[in-house]
Design an enzyme around this catalytic site. Sequence first.
Site, PDB file in Angstrom:
ATOM      1  N   HIS A   1       4.077 -33.470 -11.266  1.00 24.17           N
ATOM      2  CA  HIS A   1       3.858 -33.072  -9.805  1.00 24.17           C
ATOM      3  C   HIS A   1       3.764 -31.530 -10.136  1.00 24.17           C
ATOM      4  O   HIS A   1       3.034 -31.021  -9.531  1.00 24.17           O
ATOM      5  CB  HIS A   1       5.428 -33.392  -9.323  1.00 24.17           C
ATOM      6  CG  HIS A   1       5.429 -32.766  -7.977  1.00 24.17           C
ATOM      7  ND1 HIS A   1       5.132 -33.419  -6.717  1.00 24.17           N
ATOM      8  CD2 HIS A   1       5.788 -31.528  -7.601  1.00 24.17           C
ATOM      9  CE1 HIS A   1       5.326 -32.811  -5.545  1.00 24.17           C
ATOM     10  NE2 HIS A   1       5.712 -31.714  -6.145  1.00 24.17           N
TER      11      HIS A   1
ATOM     12  N   GLU B   1       0.066 -29.485  -9.026  1.00 24.73           N
ATOM     13  CA  GLU B   1       0.283 -28.329  -8.081  1.00 24.73           C
ATOM     14  C   GLU B   1      -0.059 -27.038  -8.512  1.00 24.73           C
ATOM     15  O   GLU B   1      -1.048 -26.316  -7.808  1.00 24.73           O
ATOM     16  CB  GLU B   1       1.576 -28.162  -7.490  1.00 24.73           C
ATOM     17  CG  GLU B   1       2.114 -29.340  -6.586  1.00 24.73           C
ATOM     18  CD  GLU B   1       1.174 -29.471  -5.260  1.00 24.73           C
ATOM     19  OE1 GLU B   1       0.699 -28.731  -4.968  1.00 24.73           O
ATOM     20  OE2 GLU B   1       0.944 -30.647  -4.876  1.00 24.73           O
TER      21      GLU B   1
ATOM     22  N   LYS C   1      -4.023 -27.141  -9.150  1.00 26.07           N
ATOM     23  CA  LYS C   1      -4.841 -27.048  -7.762  1.00 26.07           C
ATOM     24  C   LYS C   1      -4.891 -25.570  -7.585  1.00 26.07           C
ATOM     25  O   LYS C   1      -5.861 -25.082  -7.056  1.00 26.07           O
ATOM     26  CB  LYS C   1      -4.049 -27.871  -6.602  1.00 26.07           C
ATOM     27  CG  LYS C   1      -4.265 -29.281  -6.691  1.00 26.07           C
ATOM     28  CD  LYS C   1      -4.012 -30.055  -5.456  1.00 26.07           C
ATOM     29  CE  LYS C   1      -2.325 -29.636  -5.155  1.00 26.07           C
ATOM     30  NZ  LYS C   1      -2.174 -30.116  -3.712  1.00 26.07           N
ATOM     31  N   ASN C   2      -3.789 -24.776  -7.491  1.00 27.76           N
ATOM     32  CA  ASN C   2      -3.648 -23.678  -7.226  1.00 27.76           C
ATOM     33  C   ASN C   2      -4.672 -22.736  -7.978  1.00 27.76           C
ATOM     34  O   ASN C   2      -5.610 -21.797  -7.397  1.00 27.76           O
ATOM     35  CB  ASN C   2      -2.213 -22.624  -7.292  1.00 27.76           C
ATOM     36  CG  ASN C   2      -1.410 -23.467  -6.297  1.00 27.76           C
ATOM     37  OD1 ASN C   2      -1.650 -24.037  -5.504  1.00 27.76           O
ATOM     38  ND2 ASN C   2      -0.161 -23.037  -6.395  1.00 27.76           N
TER      39      ASN C   2
END
Length: 403
Positions: free
Chosen positions: A246, A250, A253-254
């Site tokens: 998780h 994230e 993605k950033n």
Amino acid sequence: MDAKEKQKMIDEYSHFNPTPMSIKQFVEFGRSLTVSGKELCARSSFEFLRRELLVRLANIMKEIHLLPESLLSQSSTKIVQHWYEQSFFEVLNYEHADPHDPEIIKKFTADLTTIRNRHAGVVETMAQGVVELKNSAEGLVDSATRSSIQYFLDRFYMMRISIRMLINQHTILFGGEKPFSAQHVGTIDPECDLQAVVDDAYVNARSLCETYYTRAPELQIHCINTVDKERNSSAKIVYVPSHLYHITFELFKNSMRALCERTEEMATLAPIQVVIVKSAEDVAIKMSDLGGGIPQKYMPRLFEYMFSTAPAPVGNEGMNVVPMAGYGYGLPLSRLYARYFHGDLQVYSMHGYGTDAIIYLKTLSESASELLPVFNKSVLRQYKTSRTHGWSSNQSKFQVEWG
């Protein structure tokens, strides 16, 4: 049971502190099934959870009532309140049940699955409540209200992570659910290969990035193991792979969004560089990109809920994919997952150049204990001041204060 009696039961259980568990304790209990027997262990888990879940639910339910009325009155917040109340009293039904009756334990396990499924949309529903508040007539939220909401959401989502952890361990060990692999103990992998989890998160983030931008940066990854010299090219610890996935998903993605949007005119994208270092006490995973960085004025707000440096996501009719960014929950939730077992997530940035994100995890499973919110008098004061008391951990430095 009328409303007064219900509130009395919630008040009663909120007076107890949650009992933090370490990863080592979770694993040792799971492995004891082969020695003590599944029936005896199921009984022990039942007796622990029927009280511990009530304590954790009651502690966070008391805090929900302390939220500003402007947020409490939103329809989505009321839905979440109802879910927690319903789950509390479903567990309360087992308060005096016979732990020696296998049928009772079987039904309890099934009810835990129902509770977990009911709460599957809690993050999104509570987020919607905040959106409703911002869009309401009282949408100009003052700083004191923002501070209270931020403080509450950190504690609320951390407690949710912990409750799901307890339920998942029980339902996998004693229900019909299967672990991810034969070596898993519930959701915990005693030989969690950190690089393999990071690689998996990268592949899925890359696929999402290519959907939005038609391209994605490459990954350069380097692993340093200072503990097991003969396994210098890999780093394994006892951990929950889904939590690390998780966090890294994230972060990927950033980084990918920043790289793609900064270098639209360039033929190639600079790679994302990941370094994993395992030492005797800690694991550090550093993720670096050359995506242009973040202005310093945004850094203090980086872990605020509903704050994002990306524009709000627009509807993707016909696209069955999650948005790359825009909701603002990626970083704060990722930090909670890291902190849950006494790790951390820190972000450093040079505007105009790039960003480094560093994930810290505990190498030793006995040191990786739950960090849990506790409802007490100092928490009552927190909703009126800027102080941050009220966390429970079996590591003493977190007993009094953590913020």
